[in-house]
Write a protein that holds these residues in place. Sequence first.
Motif: not given
Length: 140
Positions: A21-23, A27-30, A53-56, A60-61
């Motif tokens: 999520s942080k990465l 990096l502004d990557e999907e 996983l979807r819920e986790q 996240k941004d």
Amino acid sequence: MTVLVAVADDEVSAGVVDVASKLGSCLDEELYVVHLTENEYANADERQVRDDLREQFEGKDVAFEVAIEHINRSGLRTSAAVGRQLADLADDVSINHVVIGHRSKSWLGKFTEGHTALVVADGVEVPVTVVPEDLDRSVL
């Protein structure tokens, strides 16, 4: 471009989610989050992993997609076989980075199964971030 995030149903997955999520956000990557299965069709437990996983990732941004991928290799499902499948997956889509977890194994486990993360790192031509099982998530 996309970051491939390999997630198993184990104690390392929470750290993998946080690091990916942080990465992805930095990096502004999907993120393409994948859980591998031996089954041709996902069973209830595997669908639950996907939903969890979807819920986790919801809070996240980062943009993400969660999928269950079938391992199409014959023979034993060793860590090396899973690693080769992930490396093939990284080559098949527009992946520019891979995030994967790593658990320590006994010497016998290393010899008989191999390490998924090492096989992936050796088999792809993009950067690989390996998240250890004992990651201190408070620093993220």
